[in-house]
Motif scaffolding. Structure first.
Motif, PDB file in Angstrom:
ATOM      1  N   ASP A  22       0.827  -1.207   0.000  1.00  0.00           N
ATOM      2  CA  ASP A  22       0.000   0.000   0.000  1.00  0.00           C
ATOM      3  C   ASP A  22       0.863   1.259   0.000  1.00  0.00           C
ATOM      4  OD1 ASP A  22      -2.374  -1.414  -0.051  1.00  0.00           O
ATOM      5  OD2 ASP A  22      -2.606  -1.402   2.128  1.00  0.00           O
ATOM      6  N   PHE A  23       1.968   1.236   0.755  1.00  0.00           N
ATOM      7  CA  PHE A  23       2.875   2.382   0.801  1.00  0.00           C
ATOM      8  C   PHE A  23       3.454   2.655  -0.583  1.00  0.00           C
ATOM      9  CE2 PHE A  23       7.064   4.336   1.547  1.00  0.00           C
ATOM     10  CZ  PHE A  23       6.704   5.425   2.328  1.00  0.00           C
ATOM     11  N   ALA A  24       3.887   1.590  -1.271  1.00  0.00           N
ATOM     12  CA  ALA A  24       4.474   1.751  -2.604  1.00  0.00           C
ATOM     13  C   ALA A  24       3.447   2.249  -3.619  1.00  0.00           C
ATOM     14  CB  ALA A  24       5.073   0.423  -3.072  1.00  0.00           C
ATOM     15  N   ALA A  25       2.181   1.900  -3.432  1.00  0.00           N
ATOM     16  CA  ALA A  25       1.134   2.327  -4.359  1.00  0.00           C
ATOM     17  C   ALA A  25       0.870   3.825  -4.287  1.00  0.00           C
ATOM     18  CB  ALA A  25      -0.152   1.561  -4.075  1.00  0.00           C
ATOM     19  N   GLY A  26       1.226   4.460  -3.181  1.00  0.00           N
ATOM     20  CA  GLY A  26       1.057   5.906  -3.054  1.00  0.00           C
ATOM     21  C   GLY A  26       1.108   6.333  -1.606  1.00  0.00           C
ATOM     22  N   HIS A  27       1.983   7.311  -1.318  1.00  0.00           N
ATOM     23  CA  HIS A  27       2.112   7.821   0.042  1.00  0.00           C
ATOM     24  C   HIS A  27       2.375   9.321   0.020  1.00  0.00           C
ATOM     25  CE1 HIS A  27       6.186   6.614  -1.215  1.00  0.00           C
ATOM     26  NE2 HIS A  27       6.571   7.681  -0.549  1.00  0.00           N
ATOM     27  N   LYS A  59       4.611   7.770  -5.625  1.00  0.00           N
ATOM     28  CA  LYS A  59       4.502   6.331  -5.879  1.00  0.00           C
ATOM     29  C   LYS A  59       5.878   5.756  -6.129  1.00  0.00           C
ATOM     30  CE  LYS A  59      -0.151   6.714  -7.615  1.00  0.00           C
ATOM     31  NZ  LYS A  59      -1.106   6.384  -8.642  1.00  0.00           N
ATOM     32  N   LYS A  60       6.117   4.578  -5.553  1.00  0.00           N
ATOM     33  CA  LYS A  60       7.415   3.904  -5.763  1.00  0.00           C
ATOM     34  C   LYS A  60       7.199   2.636  -6.518  1.00  0.00           C
ATOM     35  CE  LYS A  60      10.157   5.586  -1.986  1.00  0.00           C
ATOM     36  NZ  LYS A  60      10.946   5.277  -0.853  1.00  0.00           N
TER      37      LYS A  60
END
Length: 130
Positions: free
Chosen positions: A53-58, A129-130
């Motif tokens: 979830d963090f990689a999808a957008g933070h 996003k990562k």
């Protein structure tokens, strides 16, 4: 009025729900309040969601410590203890538990982001996003 016990129970439950909501809202900041604090360098964002979830957008500049690792990694926040720690989860519910842990560990200025990342995205605020 045929069932005074049921009416009484309903009133008591209603009062308890209102008190609970008042407590939880007092601990949180809105997305706009969070932006103001971040822009003034008075806060940091602690994202407690899982890696996917963090990689999808933070939120830009967020520290990522998943809730499952918070107890082990809580000392990483020492250098930020003078700032407000804005805890972010998906919808704001898990963040309340993290705020309680942080408060117990001495981070008195920890608050949750009301509505979590769902609210942040609803307001079309920027994400990395990562």
């Amino acid at each position: 009025m045929n069932h005074p016990l049921l009416v009484g129970a309903f009133v008591i439950l209603l009062v308890l729900v209102i008190i609970n909501e008042a407590k939880s809202s007092a601990q949180g900041v809105t997305a706009r309040e969070a932006i103001r604090l971040l822009n003034k360098d008075e806060a940091i964002v602690l994202d407690i969601r899982d890696r996917k979830d963090f990689a999808a957008g933070h939120i830009t500049g967020s520290l990522h410590i998943p809730m499952t690792n918070l107890d082990k990694r809580i000392d990483e926040l020492k250098k930020h203890e003078s700032k407000t720690i804005i805890v972010v989860c998906k919808m704001g519910n898990t963040a309340a538990a993290a705020v309680a842990k942080l408060n117990k560990a001495g981070y008195a200025q920890a608050v949750k982001l009301k509505g979590g990342m769902m609210q942040w995205q609803t307001e079309a605020l920027p994400l990395v996003k990562k």
